[in-house]
Each structure stands twice: as C-alpha cells, then as structure tokens.
Write an enzyme that holds these catalytic residues in place. Structure first.
Site: not given
Ligand SMILES: [Zn+2]
Length: 215
Positions: A140, A142
C-alpha cells in the site's frame, strides 16, 4: 482521538479555486449542491480534489476516498470503491461535510500497475497485497498527509472521520488533524470482491463485518 499523537506541524497548501457544481448520487438519484476545491502547494503532484457540501460544522464529516477508476467510474465488482463513493456523496450531501478525493489510483501504484496486479490475482490466485508485492510495489503506497494539508488549507483542524481504515485515522492525527469521532462506512459485498474485503480485514485490521459468506 489520542491527543498525545497529535503534533502540530506547519503545512503550506492553500486553496487555488472554488467552483460550485451540482452533483447527484447514482444510486439514490438525489441531487446536491457541491463546491469543488483545488489547491496550490500540496506536498505531492497529484491533482487532488475536495468536494465540500454545506453546511460545515465545527467538526465536519470527512470521507477520504482514494481514486479507483475501475470502481468509481465503471462499477467494477473487484472492489467496493464505487459503492463507497456513492454512499459518501449521499451522506455528506444530506448532512454536510467534505469528500477528499485523492488521486492515488490502485493504492498509489497507478492504473496500469493495478490492472497488472489484477491479472496476477486472477492467473496466480494472489491476494491484492501479494500481487502488489509481486510486481515490486509495497502493498500500500497511499500517503494521507496530503489529506491533512487539504483540510488545513480549508481551515479545518478537527473532523468526524467516516472510515473503517485505522491507517487513515493514524495518518491524519500524525499530521495535525484532531479526530473527534469515527463513523464506520457501509460494506458492499458481492461474489467477486469478497476475498478482497477479507484481505483488508485480515492484513490491515479494517473494521468490516462481512456478515454471511456469499454463495
Ligand atoms: Zn476500487
């Protein structure tokens, strides 16, 4: 939520343009007056967007949504992004609040890489996170700092956050946003996205109740 975690930091983003655009929920068909806000000076180069629904109270409802072209626009059943986005528009449109639409397609790896990862999931049986690692990306990528920058540019320092994701809470707090309340989002299970949602729970501690396993 935990005041000890909140460290005031100086962020330098500012509002660039505010444009009033009426929008509607695709499922409920309800129409809402919205204001789309763009920014200067964000710490990454994405063209991130805030969609503001009046009225805003002292601790407005905020939903942080990461762009998912396949789910948001085309209704992909591999995830529940489109349903979550529509739920957020309907809730914020009715109650007032801010939707932060972050251009972090595919957990930050981009559209083509996301589709490569989908291909691996289908052909090799990997889950979302394993597939990202297989194409040499972190599971991930983000970064929610930019969400804190957008809120501070809007003069918002405390929010009622609509999320099931503990990482969003932690990252906003770390970047100087006080979380007054946490409101869980709905869960939209179908036969295709069930294992994706299960992985979110098992590997990232999302607070999701899947209910009955689909047939
Ligand atoms: Zn999605």
């Amino acid at each position: 939520m935990n005041e000890a975690l909140i460290t005031p930091i100086t962020l330098s983003a500012s509002v660039r343009t505010r444009v009033k655009i009426p929008i509607h929920s695709r499922t409920s068909k309800q129409r809402f007056e919205a204001e789309m806000v763009t920014f200067s000076g964000l710490s990454d180069i994405g063209e991130h967007l805030a969609i503001v629904f009046e009225p805003l109270n002292r601790s407005p409802y905020v939903r942080v949504h990461s762009e998912c072209l396949t789910g948001d626009v085309f209704g992909s059943e591999r995830c529940d992004c489109g349903e979550q986005l529509d739920e957020a528009i309907t809730m914020l449109g009715k109650l007032g609040g801010i939707l932060l639409y972050l251009r972090q397609e595919g957990r930050g790896i981009g559209l083509y890489n996301k589709l490569d990862a989908y291909h691996l999931q289908i052909s090799q049986g990997l889950d979302t996170f394993e597939a990202n690692q297989a194409i040499n990306f972190p599971e991930d990528m983000r970064d929610f700092r930019v969400a804190a920058e957008m809120l501070q540019a809007l003069g918002i320092f405390e929010v009622s956050l609509v999320t099931n994701n503990p990482d969003k809470i932690a990252q906003l707090e770390k970047n100087g946003i006080r979380i007054g309340n946490v409101i869980p989002t709905g869960v939209f299970v179908n036969n295709t996205n069930h294992s994706y949602l299960r992985t979110k729970i098992d590997k990232h501690h999302h607070t999701i109740n899947l209910g009955e396993e689909p047939q």
